[in-house]
Design an enzyme around this catalytic site. Sequence first.
Site, PDB file in Angstrom:
ATOM      1  N   LYS A  13     -18.237  39.212  27.090  1.00  0.00           N
ATOM      2  CA  LYS A  13     -17.710  37.862  26.842  1.00  0.00           C
ATOM      3  C   LYS A  13     -18.795  36.930  26.296  1.00  0.00           C
ATOM      4  CE  LYS A  13     -16.650  37.201  31.194  1.00  0.00           C
ATOM      5  NZ  LYS A  13     -17.166  38.458  31.780  1.00  0.00           N
ATOM      6  N   ARG A  88     -12.035  31.609  36.906  1.00  0.00           N
ATOM      7  CA  ARG A  88     -12.188  32.909  37.554  1.00  0.00           C
ATOM      8  C   ARG A  88     -11.322  33.044  38.795  1.00  0.00           C
ATOM      9  NH1 ARG A  88     -17.703  34.035  35.663  1.00  0.00           N
ATOM     10  NH2 ARG A  88     -18.364  36.064  36.393  1.00  0.00           N
ATOM     11  N   ARG A 127     -28.618  45.675  30.660  1.00  0.00           N
ATOM     12  CA  ARG A 127     -28.803  44.328  30.099  1.00  0.00           C
ATOM     13  C   ARG A 127     -30.180  43.764  30.462  1.00  0.00           C
ATOM     14  NH1 ARG A 127     -24.458  39.806  31.157  1.00  0.00           N
ATOM     15  NH2 ARG A 127     -24.733  40.481  33.301  1.00  0.00           N
ATOM     16  N   ARG A 160     -31.353  40.557  35.446  1.00  0.00           N
ATOM     17  CA  ARG A 160     -30.761  39.617  36.391  1.00  0.00           C
ATOM     18  C   ARG A 160     -30.633  40.279  37.764  1.00  0.00           C
ATOM     19  NH1 ARG A 160     -25.545  37.211  33.198  1.00  0.00           N
ATOM     20  NH2 ARG A 160     -24.605  37.589  35.241  1.00  0.00           N
ATOM     21  N   ARG A 171     -19.519  42.542  42.302  1.00  0.00           N
ATOM     22  CA  ARG A 171     -18.920  41.714  41.239  1.00  0.00           C
ATOM     23  C   ARG A 171     -17.621  42.336  40.737  1.00  0.00           C
ATOM     24  NH1 ARG A 171     -23.672  41.499  37.230  1.00  0.00           N
ATOM     25  NH2 ARG A 171     -22.436  40.109  35.929  1.00  0.00           N
TER      26      ARG A 171
HETATM   27  P1  AP5 Z   1     -22.489  40.206  28.064  1.00  0.00           P
HETATM   28  O1  AP5 Z   1     -22.020  39.630  26.772  1.00  0.00           O
HETATM   29  O2  AP5 Z   1     -23.650  39.564  28.729  1.00  0.00           O
HETATM   30  O3  AP5 Z   1     -21.253  40.395  29.047  1.00  0.00           O
HETATM   31  P2  AP5 Z   1     -20.444  39.317  29.913  1.00  0.00           P
HETATM   32  O4  AP5 Z   1     -19.015  39.721  29.880  1.00  0.00           O
HETATM   33  O5  AP5 Z   1     -20.787  37.936  29.464  1.00  0.00           O
HETATM   34  O6  AP5 Z   1     -21.042  39.665  31.302  1.00  0.00           O
HETATM   35  P3  AP5 Z   1     -21.629  38.762  32.490  1.00  0.00           P
HETATM   36  O7  AP5 Z   1     -22.186  39.707  33.471  1.00  0.00           O
HETATM   37  O8  AP5 Z   1     -22.553  37.670  32.007  1.00  0.00           O
HETATM   38  O9  AP5 Z   1     -20.360  38.131  32.994  1.00  0.00           O
HETATM   39  P4  AP5 Z   1     -20.091  37.692  34.378  1.00  0.00           P
HETATM   40  O10 AP5 Z   1     -18.769  37.085  34.108  1.00  0.00           O
HETATM   41  O11 AP5 Z   1     -20.175  38.616  35.489  1.00  0.00           O
HETATM   42  O12 AP5 Z   1     -21.351  36.767  34.722  1.00  0.00           O
HETATM   43  P5  AP5 Z   1     -21.572  35.212  34.566  1.00  0.00           P
HETATM   44  O13 AP5 Z   1     -22.883  35.020  33.936  1.00  0.00           O
HETATM   45  O14 AP5 Z   1     -20.381  34.538  33.981  1.00  0.00           O
HETATM   46  O15 AP5 Z   1     -22.812  41.762  27.800  1.00  0.00           O
HETATM   47  C1  AP5 Z   1     -23.316  42.579  28.832  1.00  0.00           C
HETATM   48  C2  AP5 Z   1     -24.324  43.578  28.238  1.00  0.00           C
HETATM   49  O16 AP5 Z   1     -23.637  44.443  27.335  1.00  0.00           O
HETATM   50  C3  AP5 Z   1     -25.442  42.935  27.411  1.00  0.00           C
HETATM   51  O17 AP5 Z   1     -26.629  43.653  27.620  1.00  0.00           O
HETATM   52  C4  AP5 Z   1     -24.981  43.057  25.953  1.00  0.00           C
HETATM   53  O18 AP5 Z   1     -26.066  43.170  25.061  1.00  0.00           O
HETATM   54  C5  AP5 Z   1     -24.172  44.353  26.015  1.00  0.00           C
HETATM   55  N1  AP5 Z   1     -23.019  44.340  25.115  1.00  0.00           N
HETATM   56  C6  AP5 Z   1     -22.189  43.319  24.844  1.00  0.00           C
HETATM   57  N2  AP5 Z   1     -21.222  43.684  23.993  1.00  0.00           N
HETATM   58  C7  AP5 Z   1     -21.437  45.004  23.742  1.00  0.00           C
HETATM   59  C8  AP5 Z   1     -20.760  45.971  22.932  1.00  0.00           C
HETATM   60  N3  AP5 Z   1     -19.663  45.653  22.236  1.00  0.00           N
HETATM   61  N4  AP5 Z   1     -21.262  47.234  22.922  1.00  0.00           N
HETATM   62  C9  AP5 Z   1     -22.367  47.580  23.637  1.00  0.00           C
HETATM   63  N5  AP5 Z   1     -23.042  46.689  24.410  1.00  0.00           N
HETATM   64  C10 AP5 Z   1     -22.584  45.417  24.465  1.00  0.00           C
HETATM   65  O19 AP5 Z   1     -21.602  34.778  36.110  1.00  0.00           O
HETATM   66  C11 AP5 Z   1     -22.668  35.126  36.951  1.00  0.00           C
HETATM   67  C12 AP5 Z   1     -22.380  34.634  38.368  1.00  0.00           C
HETATM   68  O20 AP5 Z   1     -22.235  33.193  38.360  1.00  0.00           O
HETATM   69  C13 AP5 Z   1     -21.065  35.150  38.982  1.00  0.00           C
HETATM   70  O21 AP5 Z   1     -21.207  36.414  39.575  1.00  0.00           O
HETATM   71  C14 AP5 Z   1     -20.794  34.033  40.012  1.00  0.00           C
HETATM   72  O22 AP5 Z   1     -21.617  34.171  41.126  1.00  0.00           O
HETATM   73  C15 AP5 Z   1     -21.207  32.786  39.264  1.00  0.00           C
HETATM   74  N6  AP5 Z   1     -20.094  32.226  38.495  1.00  0.00           N
HETATM   75  C16 AP5 Z   1     -20.014  32.114  37.144  1.00  0.00           C
HETATM   76  N7  AP5 Z   1     -18.856  31.550  36.779  1.00  0.00           N
HETATM   77  C17 AP5 Z   1     -18.167  31.306  37.940  1.00  0.00           C
HETATM   78  C18 AP5 Z   1     -16.898  30.754  38.211  1.00  0.00           C
HETATM   79  N8  AP5 Z   1     -16.076  30.338  37.221  1.00  0.00           N
HETATM   80  N9  AP5 Z   1     -16.513  30.650  39.501  1.00  0.00           N
HETATM   81  C19 AP5 Z   1     -17.323  31.043  40.516  1.00  0.00           C
HETATM   82  N10 AP5 Z   1     -18.547  31.597  40.321  1.00  0.00           N
HETATM   83  C20 AP5 Z   1     -18.967  31.716  39.040  1.00  0.00           C
END
Ligand code: AP5
Length: 218
Positions: A13, A88, A127, A160, A171
């Site tokens: 995403k 979420r 990552r 991370r 997660r």
């Molecule tokens: P990446 O693009 O980073 O994936 P992502 O879907 O953004 O994954 P995240 O882990 O960041 O999402 P998340 O929703 O768990 O974490 P967030 O930061 O929002 O890609 C992942 C990897 O794959 C990278 O290395 C990339 O290079 C690679 N990649 C990408 N596309 C690819 C492809 N097509 N092919 C191959 N490789 C690829 O949240 C973190 C924490 O914050 C949560 O756990 C929670 O504690 C808190 N939080 C955040 N938002 C909320 C909310 N709304 N409510 C409550 N808590 C929240």
Amino acid sequence: MRVVFLGAPGVGKGTQADRIAAQFKVLKISTGDLLREAVRNQTALGIEAKNFMDQGKLVPDSVVIGLVRNKLADPSSAKGFVLDGFPRTVLQAEELGKALKAAQAPLDRVVNFEVSREDIIKRLSGRRSCPKCQATFHVEFAPSKTGHTCDRCGEVLVQRNDDKPEAIETRLKVYEEQTAPLIKYYGNQRLLSQLNASGSVDTVFEALFGVLAPYTKI
Ligand code: AP5
């Protein structure tokens, strides 16, 4: 263009939100990035959030809803936005709906990224992230030029805390329990587009572009 990117952790995403925001000149609002910034700056909110995040649990709704409301009230979101990682929970989705209704700026689309569990684990465990500018790399699929420093700002890349195996498990479980119900929620509102996000970054971008192009003037 006002869109939400939905999907399990690691489906790509954030990677696609960066590209779509640059392409369509809209604001990327990532609650993960905002929370990590608060943790880095050791604000009261960051101190409260850190423990939840490190364990892979969701930060309380009230905290993230407040963060997003502030961003949506900012003039920089007037041209449109990509919400990455928010909402979420159903409560977050309801609050978002209320805020957008009050602003007479309803969502155009919610895109649900689909990737197999096996690929999600590969993407998350490989990552590497820049702690300074938040750029994201992957040791195999998107390596930085030097392999250990950020291509954008030169900072040393880190893994991370929540990309370690135990937190990844939590997660994914939290996603199934609390976030996956949003697929039905937005499906019922006829806002949902399913996206096969298992291809390369470029292939996924092309498919996403096709889904979102009708919602922009470019
Ligand atoms: P990446 O693009 O980073 O994936 P992502 O879907 O953004 O994954 P995240 O882990 O960041 O999402 P998340 O929703 O768990 O974490 P967030 O930061 O929002 O890609 C992942 C990897 O794959 C990278 O290395 C990339 O290079 C690679 N990649 C990408 N596309 C690819 C492809 N097509 N092919 C191959 N490789 C690829 O949240 C973190 C924490 O914050 C949560 O756990 C929670 O504690 C808190 N939080 C955040 N938002 C909320 C909310 N709304 N409510 C409550 N808590 C929240």
